[in-house]
Write a protein that holds these residues in place. Structure first.
Motif, short mmCIF file in Angstrom:
data_model
loop_
_atom_site.label_atom_id
_atom_site.label_comp_id
_atom_site.label_asym_id
_atom_site.label_seq_id
_atom_site.Cartn_x
_atom_site.Cartn_y
_atom_site.Cartn_z
N SER A 1 0.82 -1.20 0.00
CA SER A 1 0.00 0.00 0.00
C SER A 1 0.86 1.26 0.00
N ILE A 2 1.93 1.25 0.79
CA ILE A 2 2.83 2.40 0.87
C ILE A 2 3.57 2.60 -0.46
N VAL A 3 4.03 1.51 -1.05
CA VAL A 3 4.74 1.60 -2.35
C VAL A 3 3.79 2.13 -3.43
N LYS A 4 2.55 1.66 -3.43
CA LYS A 4 1.58 2.16 -4.42
C LYS A 4 1.31 3.65 -4.21
N THR A 5 1.19 4.06 -2.95
CA THR A 5 0.92 5.47 -2.67
C THR A 5 2.10 6.34 -3.09
#
Length: 339
Positions: free
Chosen positions: A182-186
């Motif tokens: 989720s952090i990488v996508k954000t």
């Protein structure tokens, strides 16, 4: 050499922190043992750079003396080249993201990262592993965590460098693969991807070193297995293979007696304590669902680096010779890919 697996050639790697158990097991001897077992690459660990510096110069360098570490890194690169080993990644970079804006901790994190960039150039690698932070006092906002990683990725981009972000299962706010994804996508940067790990996911979502069963409790066994299977299916369906930069491989011992459910004197949470000393090779006494997690990662279409990263305090009793141990590690990867 890469392992042939169902028509694909899977490249193999070995973390230098995961072999050797005494001072005479120097970095050059580690590299020889890893190469003799047929591995293609290494993850180069900072503790090995520091100990190699002591071997070269008679004293261990300051971890922030980057001029000296660059020279040591150049020598380590030459050693790796002598054994035809690629240096896949520099690791482990801890407690980077989430500090308050303008804080001394945030400045230190970016200063360290800039110094490590210099070492990366010296050793000839384009990838840095960052573990999800276990520091207290950091932001719980994934937007904040992603913003810090995006800012660092932008600093790395002109040099063609990448960040492999790994969920550490004792992390403060991002212990699971879904959290770091989720952090990488954000963050949404082309040079920011994932370092997945069989221990960090199996040991976080399915197992627990503080329970008598060795499993996550508070739900039935059937519910646990269903939840785990759903997580694996979601990984296979939602993570693009090109965003997985490597998969680290290890198992874990069931803790008997269980660890106390509290931080130790060094402030390390139970799963961190478990990680540091009780992670054997697959098929060597552990109990985690290593194979299902590997299968889920392969289910994404990933056919990239498999890297041995073990921390086995019982290892010296089983196998004191580094070449024998590294060959045992290669055999475990071959067996996993056959299963």
């Amino acid at each position: 050499m890469p392992i042939d697996s169902k028509g694909a050639k899977i490249p193999t790697c070995y973390a230098t922190c995961s072999i050797g158990h005494k001072e005479s097991h120097t970095l050059p001897l580690k590299l020889k043992a890893i190469a003799d077992a047929g591995f293609d690459a290494i993850e180069l660990s900072m503790p090995d750079i520091l100990s190699y510096g002591k071997m070269l110069n008679g004293r261990e360098p300051d971890p922030k003396d980057y001029d000296t570490l660059v020279e040591i890194g150049k020598s380590a690169r030459a050693q790796a080249q002598e054994h035809n080993l690629k240096i896949l990644m520099l690791q482990p970079f801890a407690n980077f993201e989430g500090w308050p804006k303008g804080s001394s901790e945030r400045k230190d994190a970016f200063d360290r990262a800039t110094g490590w960039m210099r070492i990366m150039e010296a050793v000839g690698t384009d990838m840095l592993q960052i573990g999800s932070s276990d520091a207290p006092g950091i932001s719980s906002s994934f937007e904040h965590l992603a913003g810090d990683l995006a800012e660092l990725a932008d600093l790395f981009a002109p040099k063609g460098m990448r960040i492999a972000y790994e969920n550490w299962c004792w992390a403060t706010h991002a212990p699971d693969w879904k959290d770091v994804w989720s952090i990488v996508k954000t963050a949404n940067r082309p040079n920011l991807g994932l370092c997945l790990d069989t221990f960090q996911s199996g040991g976080g979502e399915w197992a627990d070193p503080t329970t008598a069963s060795g499993l996550v409790e508070g739900l039935s066994r059937d519910e646990l297995e269903t939840k785990w299977s759903q997580s694996l299916a979601e990984l296979s369906k939602t993570v693009p293979p090109e965003k997985i930069y490597l998969l680290q491989i290890s198992d874990a011992y069931k803790m008997e007696p269980p660890l106390e459910a509290k931080t130790n004197d060094e402030g390390l949470r139970p799963r961190g304590q478990w990680s540091h000393d009780y992670r054997p090779l697959p098929y060597d006494g552990g109990y985690l669902p290593v194979q299902p997690f590997l299968n889920a990662v392969l289910g994404t279409g990933f056919r990239g680096w498999l890297s041995i990263e073990v921390f086995d305090s019982r290892g010296p009793e089983k196998c004191s010779d580094m070449v024998t141990f590294s060959k045992k590690a290669m055999a475990s990867l071959e067996r996993l890919l056959r299963s």
